[in-house]
Enzyme design. Sequence first.
Site, PDB file in Angstrom:
ATOM      1  N   ASP A  74       0.882  -1.009   0.163  1.00  0.00           N
ATOM      2  CA  ASP A  74       0.062   0.108   0.012  1.00  0.00           C
ATOM      3  C   ASP A  74       0.910   1.378   0.070  1.00  0.00           C
ATOM      4  O   ASP A  74       1.852   1.218   0.749  1.00  0.00           O
ATOM      5  CB  ASP A  74      -0.902  -0.134   1.392  1.00  0.00           C
ATOM      6  CG  ASP A  74      -1.963   0.950   1.485  1.00  0.00           C
ATOM      7  OD1 ASP A  74      -2.799   1.046   0.196  1.00  0.00           O
ATOM      8  OD2 ASP A  74      -1.877   1.943   2.414  1.00  0.00           O
ATOM      9  N   GLU A 113       1.747  -0.597  -4.869  1.00  0.00           N
ATOM     10  CA  GLU A 113       0.826   0.275  -5.366  1.00  0.00           C
ATOM     11  C   GLU A 113       1.680   1.709  -5.539  1.00  0.00           C
ATOM     12  O   GLU A 113       2.211   2.337  -4.844  1.00  0.00           O
ATOM     13  CB  GLU A 113      -0.286   0.611  -4.005  1.00  0.00           C
ATOM     14  CG  GLU A 113      -1.229   1.348  -4.914  1.00  0.00           C
ATOM     15  CD  GLU A 113      -1.807   2.399  -3.784  1.00  0.00           C
ATOM     16  OE1 GLU A 113      -3.071   2.854  -3.859  1.00  0.00           O
ATOM     17  OE2 GLU A 113      -1.464   2.623  -2.565  1.00  0.00           O
TER      18      GLU A 113
END
Length: 548
Positions: free
Chosen positions: A214, A279
């Site tokens: 993330d 990401e």
Amino acid sequence: MNAASAHPPLDRLDGPDWWRGAVGYEIYVRSFLDSNGDGMGDLPGIASKLDNLADLGVDVVWITPFYPSPGKDHGYDVADYTDIDPQFGTLADLDALVTTAHEHGLRVFADIVPNHSSDQHPWFQAAIADVDSPYRDYYLFRPAAADGGPPNNWVSHFGGPAWTLDPAGTGEYYCHLFLPEQPDLNWANPAVMDEFLAILRFWVDRGIDGFRIDVAHGLTKDPEFRDNPQIREITPGMHPTEIFESFDHVHDLHRLGTTLIYQRWHEEVAPFGTILLGEMDSSNIDRFREYVGRGAGLDGGFVLTVSSMIWHPESIISDLLTFDHAANGGAAWALSNHDQPRVVSRFGGGEVGVHRALAVMTIMVALDGITFLYQAEELGLPNAVIVGANEDPITTRNDGAAGRDVARGPVPWTNGPNNGFTTAGRAWLQIEPLPADMTVDAQVADPHSNRHRYQQLIGLRKRSPQLWQTPMELSRRTEAELIIRRGDLTVVANLGTEPYDYVADARFVIEFESRAGGATVDVNRLRVHPESTVVIRHDDHLEPEAQA
Ligand code: NOJ
């Protein structure tokens, strides 16, 4: 763990580059399937449908965060990195899920959240309970500016400044690029690295095959905490995302040291064959390129530009080609994810959105890297219509600003109450029921369904390694057309509004068309109808009749 322990290697896709050419499937855990009637999706729910995903043909499932969390950002605020939130199940449930996935030939990717923890994490609690605690330096506490305000001009993705006053009353501020309940971790502190290496190993030991990281581009911050240059005026009523994008994030994102962090992660997990996919903000292609590929730390990075594209054929094609080239095999492609409106709606909605999405997906199966579907994308699901309260903090904390709930509706399994997602009266996010032909059950039963088309396309990618291994020959007649030839396969994409005639230099058969009747054939001429993509296989040995 040592390399010989725990889970034997899967035999379906082998070698260190097994993930290239694979098809992944993102599962938003809250909304996949509720097995215990509390209105919330859970791990046993996922485990019970892995056969369905294996049948669809996917190779990898990426599950969004399942760790204990107060849920302020729906799991992306982690209070314990090595356990399971009771609302999703237990560690034993996760183990069972991983075992079942491996039995089906599926690999499991966890979602690791290293940029920030929850403010309820014991590290942060210790940091605010005692300024002399070693945990204080796990976070980014800074003195106030001279006027007592935040230390610099950084803003949060979710609205307001990226700084909140220390609840301990020291007058200092702590940094959070997202909610105040998501304090950013201090990656300049080697203890944070040690903690995360242990966390990665914990999950690798449990059989996790890879990680989606993330906010992978956010971990290192300017040591002097300088202001970010402002690049446009901020006006009243702007969406928090627009405000965030009004700054050039040179000091809080994409700093060079970030790639070094992943090189260390890679050393730690690569011996187990574990894959790292970041990401990545892909708005700056040069920065994107720094993270992925051999020696760069990350195996691959999500091209977020692609997950938010709207229907503009010329830019869709040029973005796909630009990132395919820049990523050098390290692209993780996804037309949708849990943070953006669904691709069908972005591409015009209804039948039009459905066939446009598959036309673009058909181009993507001929690109190197891993291609992800977001849960229910294969059904042609449009944005959900929320009938209850919104849940996304972007909406609830910014006077109803457009948020991400439209992408987070429960998967429609059946035509029953709550579309079979839950036996509870209400799902955690209540949406309008979906039509019967939009459910998994109906589409599994219908050989002409959208899901069947995705299944065929995935099957084609998997039995045709030339689609991602053989060098590409590209040609374009107009900006809305694209021909990709790879070995004996040619992908002819016509995203324009007029039919396109492709004259092949060899006999061919149609392997796949993105919509029924999307192409007609006359000897060696292929007419591709508007907004369709067709894959043909050249074969000099074919008799002309075989082409009908
Ligand atoms: C990206 C995740 O996909 C999103 O859902 C989350 O809110 C932010 N990172 C913060 O963790």
